[in-house]
Design a protein around this motif. Structure first.
Motif, PDB file in Angstrom:
ATOM      1  N   ASP A  34       8.446   6.068  -6.509  1.00 56.89           N
ATOM      2  CA  ASP A  34       7.489   6.126  -7.610  1.00 56.89           C
ATOM      3  C   ASP A  34       6.153   5.494  -7.238  1.00 56.89           C
ATOM      4  N   LYS A  35       6.188   4.571  -6.270  1.00 61.56           N
ATOM      5  CA  LYS A  35       4.973   3.868  -5.836  1.00 61.56           C
ATOM      6  C   LYS A  35       4.404   4.417  -4.530  1.00 61.56           C
ATOM      7  N   GLY A  36       5.032   5.463  -3.995  1.00 55.77           N
ATOM      8  CA  GLY A  36       4.570   6.007  -2.721  1.00 55.77           C
ATOM      9  C   GLY A  36       4.981   5.176  -1.526  1.00 55.77           C
ATOM     10  N   VAL A  37       6.003   4.329  -1.709  1.00 53.55           N
ATOM     11  CA  VAL A  37       6.518   3.490  -0.621  1.00 53.55           C
ATOM     12  C   VAL A  37       7.836   4.077  -0.134  1.00 53.55           C
ATOM     13  N   ARG A  38       7.933   4.304   1.166  1.00 52.69           N
ATOM     14  CA  ARG A  38       9.165   4.834   1.751  1.00 52.69           C
ATOM     15  C   ARG A  38      10.150   3.691   1.965  1.00 52.69           C
ATOM     16  N   VAL A  39      11.432   3.953   1.763  1.00 52.24           N
ATOM     17  CA  VAL A  39      12.435   2.880   1.776  1.00 52.24           C
ATOM     18  C   VAL A  39      13.616   3.267   2.661  1.00 52.24           C
ATOM     19  N   MET A  85      23.029  -0.452  10.440  1.00 48.28           N
ATOM     20  CA  MET A  85      23.465   0.794   9.801  1.00 48.28           C
ATOM     21  C   MET A  85      22.429   1.181   8.761  1.00 48.28           C
ATOM     22  N   VAL A  86      21.865   2.370   8.886  1.00 51.73           N
ATOM     23  CA  VAL A  86      20.640   2.695   8.164  1.00 51.73           C
ATOM     24  C   VAL A  86      20.839   3.885   7.239  1.00 51.73           C
ATOM     25  N   GLY A  87      20.445   3.710   5.962  1.00 50.08           N
ATOM     26  CA  GLY A  87      20.430   4.790   4.990  1.00 50.08           C
ATOM     27  C   GLY A  87      19.011   5.147   4.615  1.00 50.08           C
ATOM     28  N   GLY A  88      18.763   6.449   4.418  1.00 47.55           N
ATOM     29  CA  GLY A  88      17.425   6.897   4.035  1.00 47.55           C
ATOM     30  C   GLY A  88      17.063   8.198   4.720  1.00 47.55           C
ATOM     31  N   VAL A 127      23.407  -5.656   0.093  1.00 50.30           N
ATOM     32  CA  VAL A 127      23.464  -5.538  -1.366  1.00 50.30           C
ATOM     33  C   VAL A 127      24.337  -4.338  -1.714  1.00 50.30           C
ATOM     34  N   SER A 128      24.490  -4.063  -2.995  1.00 54.13           N
ATOM     35  CA  SER A 128      25.315  -2.933  -3.397  1.00 54.13           C
ATOM     36  C   SER A 128      24.607  -1.622  -3.110  1.00 54.13           C
ATOM     37  N   PRO A 129      25.366  -0.553  -2.854  1.00 55.86           N
ATOM     38  CA  PRO A 129      24.729   0.760  -2.680  1.00 55.86           C
ATOM     39  C   PRO A 129      23.870   1.142  -3.885  1.00 55.86           C
ATOM     40  N   GLN A 130      24.290   0.739  -5.086  1.00 54.58           N
ATOM     41  CA  GLN A 130      23.517   1.068  -6.285  1.00 54.58           C
ATOM     42  C   GLN A 130      22.146   0.405  -6.259  1.00 54.58           C
ATOM     43  N   THR A 131      22.079  -0.848  -5.815  1.00 55.51           N
ATOM     44  CA  THR A 131      20.787  -1.532  -5.708  1.00 55.51           C
ATOM     45  C   THR A 131      19.909  -0.857  -4.676  1.00 55.51           C
ATOM     46  N   ALA A 132      20.504  -0.444  -3.546  1.00 57.07           N
ATOM     47  CA  ALA A 132      19.732   0.242  -2.510  1.00 57.07           C
ATOM     48  C   ALA A 132      19.109   1.524  -3.038  1.00 57.07           C
ATOM     49  N   VAL A 133      19.871   2.280  -3.796  1.00 57.81           N
ATOM     50  CA  VAL A 133      19.360   3.537  -4.361  1.00 57.81           C
ATOM     51  C   VAL A 133      18.262   3.238  -5.381  1.00 57.81           C
ATOM     52  N   ALA A 134      18.452   2.215  -6.204  1.00 55.53           N
ATOM     53  CA  ALA A 134      17.439   1.856  -7.201  1.00 55.53           C
ATOM     54  C   ALA A 134      16.129   1.444  -6.538  1.00 55.53           C
ATOM     55  N   VAL A 135      16.222   0.680  -5.459  1.00 51.14           N
ATOM     56  CA  VAL A 135      15.017   0.268  -4.731  1.00 51.14           C
ATOM     57  C   VAL A 135      14.320   1.489  -4.136  1.00 51.14           C
ATOM     58  N   ARG A 188       0.836  -1.197   0.000  1.00 53.49           N
ATOM     59  CA  ARG A 188       0.000   0.000   0.000  1.00 53.49           C
ATOM     60  C   ARG A 188       0.876   1.254   0.000  1.00 53.49           C
ATOM     61  N   PRO A 189       0.419   2.314  -0.643  1.00 54.93           N
ATOM     62  CA  PRO A 189       1.150   3.587  -0.540  1.00 54.93           C
ATOM     63  C   PRO A 189       1.291   3.992   0.924  1.00 54.93           C
ATOM     64  N   GLY A 190       2.465   4.514   1.261  1.00 50.52           N
ATOM     65  CA  GLY A 190       2.733   4.889   2.651  1.00 50.52           C
ATOM     66  C   GLY A 190       3.427   3.815   3.456  1.00 50.52           C
ATOM     67  N   THR A 191       3.463   2.587   2.899  1.00 51.93           N
ATOM     68  CA  THR A 191       4.176   1.501   3.573  1.00 51.93           C
ATOM     69  C   THR A 191       5.657   1.860   3.706  1.00 51.93           C
ATOM     70  N   LEU A 192       6.261   1.405   4.795  1.00 54.45           N
ATOM     71  CA  LEU A 192       7.697   1.580   4.997  1.00 54.45           C
ATOM     72  C   LEU A 192       8.400   0.261   4.665  1.00 54.45           C
ATOM     73  N   LEU A 193       9.242   0.275   3.651  1.00 55.09           N
ATOM     74  CA  LEU A 193      10.008  -0.902   3.243  1.00 55.09           C
ATOM     75  C   LEU A 193      11.426  -0.782   3.780  1.00 55.09           C
ATOM     76  N   ILE A 194      11.826  -1.771   4.564  1.00 49.93           N
ATOM     77  CA  ILE A 194      13.169  -1.783   5.143  1.00 49.93           C
ATOM     78  C   ILE A 194      13.908  -2.994   4.591  1.00 49.93           C
ATOM     79  N   ASP A 195      14.887  -2.744   3.726  1.00 47.61           N
ATOM     80  CA  ASP A 195      15.696  -3.844   3.206  1.00 47.61           C
ATOM     81  C   ASP A 195      16.909  -4.027   4.105  1.00 47.61           C
TER      82      ASP A 195
END
Length: 301
Positions: free
Chosen positions: A118-123, A143-146, A104-112, A93-100
């Motif tokens: 774009d979907k209204g999901v915070r990461v 260790m958390v980025g975002g 993985v690579s920093p590039q994958t983290a940024v892509a996610v 749902r939009p507004g969901t918080l996704l915590i990976d």
């Protein structure tokens, strides 16, 4: 710090492996509603036995979730599970918080993070250190980025999983710090392995030697946590060489991209690759000891 007391959240937890299973169980114990999904069903059944719920698909797991946590082996799995046609972003749902919490690579983290936006999901990218023992005991380093506001919201959840919880910067920063962590750990394990072979070949009493080394400047978390496995040649995986090999690839790629020269990191990455090539990929990363034994003319048993 979090702005409110811990409140019960509905958390979808995807990836119930060596790390994910105890982490999900700790979230259940903290009072959260945890809906687990894993490719193999036995791990889901164990979570249900621990008081969680099970889901047969990603869509079912995330349908009612406030928070989605992914704990997966590597970049391809994160890409598939999060960005795939039947993945998290297709159903959250939009507004969901996704915590990976995968590494993985920093590039994958940024892509996610960009795809989530774009979907209204915070990461958040929130890789961990501490291995299986840290996951079981709930004492992981996280260790958390975002975005800072999202970190503040997630901090009570992290509190059920770890004891050192730090917001280290924007999207991808968590993975950059995790890469540095994996560099330090790999070099430490390799140095400890070399010391063990040296001490044994010199005829020293190994348990006594490691005890006194642990009390001085040579002491480390690696020495404390890995010495018994090395002494007993018990390499039951807490963190597999296969995964550390993957992480050393992230380190060397990121170092090349940033222009950082890592001589010891590059050498240790090759020694990790050698361990894997010699069939040790499914063993704990302390099995780097077997590689030193091979180089020293000893048969690794």
């Amino acid at each position: 710090m979090g702005t409110s007391a811990v409140q019960s959240r509905t958390i979808a937890f995807i990836g119930l492996g060596i790390m994910g299973s105890p982490m999900a169980a700790n979230l259940v114990r903290a009072g959260h509603t945890v809906v687990g999904h894993n490719r193999s069903r036995p791990a889901v059944d164990r979570l249900v036995e621990a008081g969680g719920q099970g889901a047969d698909s990603i869509a079912a797991a995330v349908a009612d979730a406030d928070v989605v946590i992914t704990m997966l082996p590597a970049d391809p799995q994160v890409t598939e599970v999060v960005l795939g046609e039947n993945g998290v972003l297709a159903h959250a749902r939009p507004g969901t918080l996704l915590i990976d919490m995968s590494s993985v690579s920093p590039q994958t983290a940024v892509a996610v993070a960009e795809a989530g936006g774009d979907k209204g999901v915070r990461v958040l990218d929130a890789p961990v250190s501490g291995g299986e023992a840290g996951a079981v005991e709930g004492v992981l380093s996280i260790m958390v980025g975002g975005d800072a506001a999202d970190f503040d919201e997630a901090e009570p959840i992290f509190g059920a999983l770890g004891t050192t919880i730090v917001h280290v910067g924007p999207h991808g920063a968590g993975q950059t710090v995790k890469a540095a962590n994996q560099l330090i750990v790999a070099v430490n394990i390799q140095a400890l392995a070399e010391a063990v072979v040296f001490l044994e070949k010199a005829g020293a009493d190994l348990p006594s030697a490691l005890e006194v080394l642990g009390g001085g400047l040579a002491g480390s978390t690696v020495l404390a946590r890995k010495k018994d496995g090395m002494l007993n040649r018990d390499f039951k995986p807490g963190f597999r060489i296969d995964l550390h090999h993957k992480d050393m690839g992230i380190v060397t790629d990121a170092a090349r991209a940033t222009g950082a020269v890592l001589p010891l990191g590059s050498l240790t990455a090759q020694l990790m690759a050698s361990a894997r090539a010699n069939g040790d990929g499914s063993l704990d990363h302390s099995a780097l000891l077997r590689g030193v034994e091979r180089l020293s003319g000893r048969t690794a048993e």
